[in-house]
Structures are given as structure tokens and as C-alpha cells.
Design an enzyme around this catalytic site. Structure first.
Site, PDB file in Angstrom:
ATOM      1  N   CYS A  45      11.028 102.440  44.101  1.00 36.91           N
ATOM      2  CA  CYS A  45      10.337 101.514  45.004  1.00 36.91           C
ATOM      3  C   CYS A  45       9.761 100.380  44.165  1.00 36.91           C
ATOM      4  O   CYS A  45       9.202 100.618  43.095  1.00 36.91           O
ATOM      5  CB  CYS A  45       9.213 102.243  45.734  1.00 36.91           C
ATOM      6  SG  CYS A  45       8.235 101.187  46.815  1.00 36.91           S
ATOM      7  N   LEU A  46       9.899  99.143  44.654  1.00 38.79           N
ATOM      8  CA  LEU A  46       9.377  97.994  43.906  1.00 38.79           C
ATOM      9  C   LEU A  46       7.854  98.049  43.769  1.00 38.79           C
ATOM     10  O   LEU A  46       7.289  97.410  42.890  1.00 38.79           O
ATOM     11  CB  LEU A  46       9.806  96.678  44.583  1.00 38.79           C
ATOM     12  CG  LEU A  46      11.313  96.368  44.520  1.00 38.79           C
ATOM     13  CD1 LEU A  46      11.627  95.118  45.334  1.00 38.79           C
ATOM     14  CD2 LEU A  46      11.787  96.204  43.088  1.00 38.79           C
TER      15      LEU A  46
ATOM     16  N   HIS B  33       7.582 101.951  54.982  1.00 34.91           N
ATOM     17  CA  HIS B  33       6.613 100.967  54.469  1.00 34.91           C
ATOM     18  C   HIS B  33       5.848 100.311  55.621  1.00 34.91           C
ATOM     19  O   HIS B  33       4.655 100.030  55.500  1.00 34.91           O
ATOM     20  CB  HIS B  33       7.328  99.861  53.678  1.00 34.91           C
ATOM     21  CG  HIS B  33       7.520 100.163  52.223  1.00 34.91           C
ATOM     22  ND1 HIS B  33       6.474 100.419  51.359  1.00 34.91           N
ATOM     23  CD2 HIS B  33       8.639 100.228  51.457  1.00 34.91           C
ATOM     24  CE1 HIS B  33       6.948 100.632  50.131  1.00 34.91           C
ATOM     25  NE2 HIS B  33       8.267 100.526  50.169  1.00 34.91           N
TER      26      HIS B  33
ATOM     27  N   GLN C 252       4.651  95.023  51.414  1.00 37.07           N
ATOM     28  CA  GLN C 252       4.689  95.063  49.948  1.00 37.07           C
ATOM     29  C   GLN C 252       4.272  93.739  49.326  1.00 37.07           C
ATOM     30  O   GLN C 252       3.977  93.690  48.121  1.00 37.07           O
ATOM     31  CB  GLN C 252       6.084  95.458  49.447  1.00 37.07           C
ATOM     32  CG  GLN C 252       6.455  96.906  49.766  1.00 37.07           C
ATOM     33  CD  GLN C 252       7.843  97.240  49.261  1.00 37.07           C
ATOM     34  OE1 GLN C 252       8.815  97.032  49.962  1.00 37.07           O
ATOM     35  NE2 GLN C 252       7.934  97.751  48.047  1.00 37.07           N
TER      36      GLN C 252
ATOM     37  N   HIS D  87      13.387 104.189  54.139  1.00 38.11           N
ATOM     38  CA  HIS D  87      12.359 103.866  53.142  1.00 38.11           C
ATOM     39  C   HIS D  87      11.559 102.630  53.572  1.00 38.11           C
ATOM     40  O   HIS D  87      10.324 102.622  53.515  1.00 38.11           O
ATOM     41  CB  HIS D  87      13.043 103.647  51.788  1.00 38.11           C
ATOM     42  CG  HIS D  87      12.124 103.299  50.662  1.00 38.11           C
ATOM     43  ND1 HIS D  87      11.912 104.123  49.581  1.00 38.11           N
ATOM     44  CD2 HIS D  87      11.380 102.175  50.436  1.00 38.11           C
ATOM     45  CE1 HIS D  87      11.059 103.535  48.748  1.00 38.11           C
ATOM     46  NE2 HIS D  87      10.725 102.347  49.238  1.00 38.11           N
ATOM     47  N   GLU D  88      12.268 101.576  54.033  1.00 32.72           N
ATOM     48  CA  GLU D  88      11.572 100.325  54.404  1.00 32.72           C
ATOM     49  C   GLU D  88      10.798 100.472  55.714  1.00 32.72           C
ATOM     50  O   GLU D  88       9.705  99.912  55.866  1.00 32.72           O
ATOM     51  CB  GLU D  88      12.558  99.152  54.499  1.00 32.72           C
ATOM     52  CG  GLU D  88      13.376  98.859  53.245  1.00 32.72           C
ATOM     53  CD  GLU D  88      12.582  98.766  51.964  1.00 32.72           C
ATOM     54  OE1 GLU D  88      11.389  98.446  52.005  1.00 32.72           O
ATOM     55  OE2 GLU D  88      13.172  99.038  50.899  1.00 32.72           O
TER      56      GLU D  88
ATOM     57  N   GLY E 246      15.740  96.637  48.598  1.00 35.63           N
ATOM     58  CA  GLY E 246      15.039  96.456  49.864  1.00 35.63           C
ATOM     59  C   GLY E 246      13.600  96.061  49.622  1.00 35.63           C
ATOM     60  O   GLY E 246      13.043  96.334  48.552  1.00 35.63           O
TER      61      GLY E 246
HETATM   62 NI    NI Z   1       9.615 100.738  48.583  1.00 35.27          NI
END
Ligand code: NI
Length: 185
Positions: free
Chosen positions: A92-93, A139, A50, A135-136, A45
Site C-alpha cells: 500500500c502506498l 480505503h 490517501q 483494497h481501494e 492504485g
Molecule cells: Ni492502499
């Protein structure tokens, strides 16, 4: 186009993203870029903040890891219902190489617009997709999974991320963390 993914801590990751007024060609291009960037980073995701874009847009593809899933792009997503509780090891990226247990709702229902601007509802999602949605959407509100951890754990990760950023700035390639194999959101 593949964008650079911001690494936490970064003030842009803490800001609240703005609602998208209209799903136009610019938003569709952003969605394409988010998918491309997410796949390049082998993530599950990715949310627009991000990559430094403060718009309420996110993409998720849980399909390689969860049966019955397809890639989804959501504009202005809203969590309208949730129930149950589950603990999930999340990555997480924007926090590369890290993974920690986070308490989430087990089932969620989300309403949003799709890439054509049509209203859609994802009803009673569970498993990876339910965790990814929470999670997204976090963000988009400037919240990262590290914000759900104890202060001690968060500060340990903050120190590792600062070192990682310094090494990248110096042109060193970072070794894969032990969480590298876990899906990053
Ligand atoms: Ni993340």
C-alpha cells in the site's frame, strides 16, 4: 498535481469517505491528480483519502502487470457481488515498503460512475485488478490492508511506520524496503 500521500497511522486514513454528489470539473481534477500522484509513486492504485480528500473516488492502473487492463477511475464505487477466495501479497502506498498476505474474494463485480458521471460496471474481475478494487474500496471506508492482519503483525508495521515518519521529518531518506518491488495499492 502530485499530492503528498498520507502514511499510516494517520487519523484521516481511518475516516469514511463521503459519496460524491456530482461528477464535476473538481472531481475530474481530483482524478487527474490521483493518477499523477499514483504514477509518481509507481503504485497500481490510489484512493482519495490517501491524499487527505474524503471523497469516494479511486484510480487503478493494473495494465503494466495484467493483460487486458486499462487505467480506470471510479466515483462512488460499490462492490455488488463477490465469490471465491484468494490470498494475495498486498502492499500500500500509505504503508511504504511493507507487503503481507491478505485474504480476498477471487472474483468481484463493482458498479460506479466514470469520470464523465456515466454508470459503469466491472463484471467478474479477477487477479490483480480484483484485489486492487477491494483494497481501494476498503480505503474509502477507512480500512487498510494492515487491518486485515493479526494484531502482532500490525503493531510491528506500526512501529516501522512511526520510525519511517520520524526519519522523513528529520530529512533522512529511507532505504527501500524489501517489498519495494511489489505493486503498492
Ligand atoms: Ni492502499
Amino acid at each position: 498535481m502530485v499530492h503528498e500521500i498520507l502514511i499510516w497511522p494517520d487519523p484521516r486514513l481511518k475516516e469514511k469517505a463521503r459519496p460524491v454528489p456530482a461528477v464535476d470539473t473538481a472531481i475530474r481534477a481530483l482524478i487527474d491528480d490521483l493518477f499523477e500522484t499514483m504514477y509518481a509513486a509507481e503504485g497500481v492504485g490510489l484512493a482519495a483519502p490517501q491524499v487527505g480528500v474524503l471523497s469516494r473516488v479511486l484510480v487503478i492502473d493494473a495494465s503494466p502487470r495484467q493483460e487486458g487492463q486499462t487505467p480506470i477511475a471510479l466515483v462512488n464505487p460499490v462492490l455488488v457481488a463477490s465469490r471465491g477466495e484468494i490470498v494475495w501479497s498486498e502492499g500500500c502506498l500509505s504503508v511504504p515498503g511493507e507487503a503481507e498476505d491478505v485474504k480476498r474474494a477471487e472474483f468481484v463485480t463493482v458498479r460506479a460512475l466514470d469520470r464523465d458521471g456515466r454508470p459503469i460496471e466491472i463484471s467478474d474481475a479477477s487477479g490483480l485488478i480484483a484485489v486492487a478494487l477491494q483494497h481501494e474500496i476498503d480505503h474509502l471506508d477507512g480500512t487498510l490492508f494492515v487491518d486485515h492482519l493479526s494484531t502482532l503483525k500490525r503493531e510491528v508495521i506500526r512501529r516501522r511506520m512511526k520510525r519511517l515518519k520520524q526519519e522523513r521529518a528529520e530529512g533522512k531518506t529511507a532505504p527501500e524496503g524489501d517489498a519495494g518491488a511489489r505493486p503498492a495499492l
